[in-house]
Design an enzyme around this catalytic site. Sequence first.
Site, PDB file in Angstrom:
ATOM      1  N   TRP A 105       0.812  -1.216   0.000  1.00  0.00           N
ATOM      2  CA  TRP A 105       0.000   0.000   0.000  1.00  0.00           C
ATOM      3  C   TRP A 105       0.845   1.265   0.000  1.00  0.00           C
ATOM      4  O   TRP A 105       0.566   2.202  -0.730  1.00  0.00           O
ATOM      5  CB  TRP A 105      -1.006   0.004   1.154  1.00  0.00           C
ATOM      6  CG  TRP A 105      -2.121  -0.964   0.899  1.00  0.00           C
ATOM      7  CD1 TRP A 105      -2.424  -2.072   1.633  1.00  0.00           C
ATOM      8  CD2 TRP A 105      -3.071  -0.934  -0.177  1.00  0.00           C
ATOM      9  NE1 TRP A 105      -3.494  -2.734   1.073  1.00  0.00           N
ATOM     10  CE2 TRP A 105      -3.908  -2.058  -0.030  1.00  0.00           C
ATOM     11  CE3 TRP A 105      -3.293  -0.077  -1.259  1.00  0.00           C
ATOM     12  CZ2 TRP A 105      -4.957  -2.347  -0.919  1.00  0.00           C
ATOM     13  CZ3 TRP A 105      -4.327  -0.359  -2.148  1.00  0.00           C
ATOM     14  CH2 TRP A 105      -5.151  -1.472  -1.969  1.00  0.00           C
ATOM     15  N   ASP A 176      -1.351   6.722   5.985  1.00  0.00           N
ATOM     16  CA  ASP A 176      -2.446   5.857   5.558  1.00  0.00           C
ATOM     17  C   ASP A 176      -2.701   4.893   6.713  1.00  0.00           C
ATOM     18  O   ASP A 176      -1.909   3.994   6.978  1.00  0.00           O
ATOM     19  CB  ASP A 176      -2.040   5.095   4.291  1.00  0.00           C
ATOM     20  CG  ASP A 176      -3.100   4.094   3.847  1.00  0.00           C
ATOM     21  OD1 ASP A 176      -4.144   3.982   4.505  1.00  0.00           O
ATOM     22  OD2 ASP A 176      -2.866   3.423   2.817  1.00  0.00           O
ATOM     23  N   LYS A 200     -12.264  -1.257   6.273  1.00  0.00           N
ATOM     24  CA  LYS A 200     -11.461  -2.245   6.991  1.00  0.00           C
ATOM     25  C   LYS A 200     -11.925  -2.318   8.445  1.00  0.00           C
ATOM     26  O   LYS A 200     -12.214  -3.375   8.947  1.00  0.00           O
ATOM     27  CB  LYS A 200      -9.969  -1.884   6.953  1.00  0.00           C
ATOM     28  CG  LYS A 200      -9.408  -1.582   5.566  1.00  0.00           C
ATOM     29  CD  LYS A 200      -9.424  -2.791   4.647  1.00  0.00           C
ATOM     30  CE  LYS A 200      -9.253  -2.439   3.175  1.00  0.00           C
ATOM     31  NZ  LYS A 200      -8.037  -1.736   2.839  1.00  0.00           N
TER      32      LYS A 200
HETATM   33  C1  PLP Z   1      -7.493  -1.299   1.512  1.00  0.00           C
HETATM   34  C2  PLP Z   1      -6.385  -0.329   1.650  1.00  0.00           C
HETATM   35  C3  PLP Z   1      -6.207   0.731   0.745  1.00  0.00           C
HETATM   36  C4  PLP Z   1      -7.093   0.932  -0.454  1.00  0.00           C
HETATM   37  O1  PLP Z   1      -8.327   1.337  -0.050  1.00  0.00           O
HETATM   38  P1  PLP Z   1      -9.482   1.727  -1.079  1.00  0.00           P
HETATM   39  O2  PLP Z   1     -10.520   2.270  -0.168  1.00  0.00           O
HETATM   40  O3  PLP Z   1      -9.866   0.467  -1.785  1.00  0.00           O
HETATM   41  O4  PLP Z   1      -8.923   2.746  -2.000  1.00  0.00           O
HETATM   42  C5  PLP Z   1      -5.172   1.609   0.968  1.00  0.00           C
HETATM   43  N1  PLP Z   1      -4.343   1.462   2.018  1.00  0.00           N
HETATM   44  C6  PLP Z   1      -4.488   0.462   2.909  1.00  0.00           C
HETATM   45  C7  PLP Z   1      -3.542   0.360   4.058  1.00  0.00           C
HETATM   46  C8  PLP Z   1      -5.513  -0.460   2.755  1.00  0.00           C
HETATM   47  O5  PLP Z   1      -5.663  -1.448   3.641  1.00  0.00           O
END
Ligand code: PLP
Length: 365
Positions: A105, A176, A200
Amino acid sequence: MSAYKRVHNFNPGPSVLPVPVLEQAQAEMLDYQGTGMSVMEMSHRSKEFETIIQTAEADLRELLGIPQNYKVMFLQGGASLQFAMVAMNLRAAGASADYIITGAWSRTAFKEAQKLGNTRVVFNGESENFTRLPEDAEMSFDPNAAYVHFCHNETIHGVEFKREPVVPEGVPLVCDMSSDFLSQPIDVSKYGVIYAGAQKNAGPAGVTIVIVREDLLARVPEKLPVMLDYKVLAESGSLHNTPPCYAIYITGLVLKWLKGLGGLTKMYEINRQKADMVYKVIDESGGFYRGHARPEARSIMNIPFRLPNEQLEDTFVKEAKKADLIGLKGHRSVGGLRASLYNALPLESAQALVEFMKDFQQRYG
Ligand SMILES: *Cc1c(COP(=O)(O)O)cnc(C)c1O
């Protein structure tokens, strides 16, 4: 107790939600608090929806201890859009940003930012297959960087920061936090920006939470398209256009559930307990189960692990599914298995997985 079947849901995202949240949503589906309609059917300018979004923000501020000088936004486009928006809003023309790459990511976040301007990599764990975190001493940051970006928890590789990286004075940290958002207490004041896709750990897909320190909004360049402009979005209270109303409503219910549980310190205790149970089985399996991440980097949310061979891994997934343990197949880039143990996964589900793993090893080990 209940009339419906619930599986042990280890999905990596979208993922399990708390049963009381789903039950409340069900009860309020046709007539939300005497309005005679569902939240999906009401105006985003209505008094009722205003209360929903304002309460969600207030509860989030309380749970995370978000200081007054931070704005909270409920946006669309997922964490993936934030990869680009962070760079567009915070990195002035000609400036450069530093990226810590600890997994798939943060690597994607870096690639998006790279398309739009100057970007440096201060650590890249790829050659070690993203099994560890950097030491502070191995990273040399640009003291003039627009920001330092990192991913708090790598959902695919299962490595999670235990504390913030130490960056030069005055350089904001951008994070993130999608897959461990609200899993533990965090000192928000250490961050310039925190963003997290809700699906998540915080709610359903469709809403992304962005927390930004107010002074950084002064950097937002003129003439960004409005839907990409932090300043416009923050100043409108996420209501510049129609927000993802229903996803915000469900996220609000999840926040109430977290508060009722005792907040993030309590949540962390439970998460720790669930993760420790699974890691214990891995560590005591004599090598039958092999965790992907190095022990000191291990995530409490996502546990990728391997078995002795791929055939056994297939058998594991199939048999687990029969036992109502679902979502355990690993990401194709790592292979093997992955157990995602998000906030809403009950302790009993972690217990069921542990029992299944022990039994599976006895039969095939
Ligand atoms: C799932 C995830 C993403 C992507 O998320 P989207 O909402 O599908 O764009 C980005 N970073 C992390 C750490 C993730 O777990």
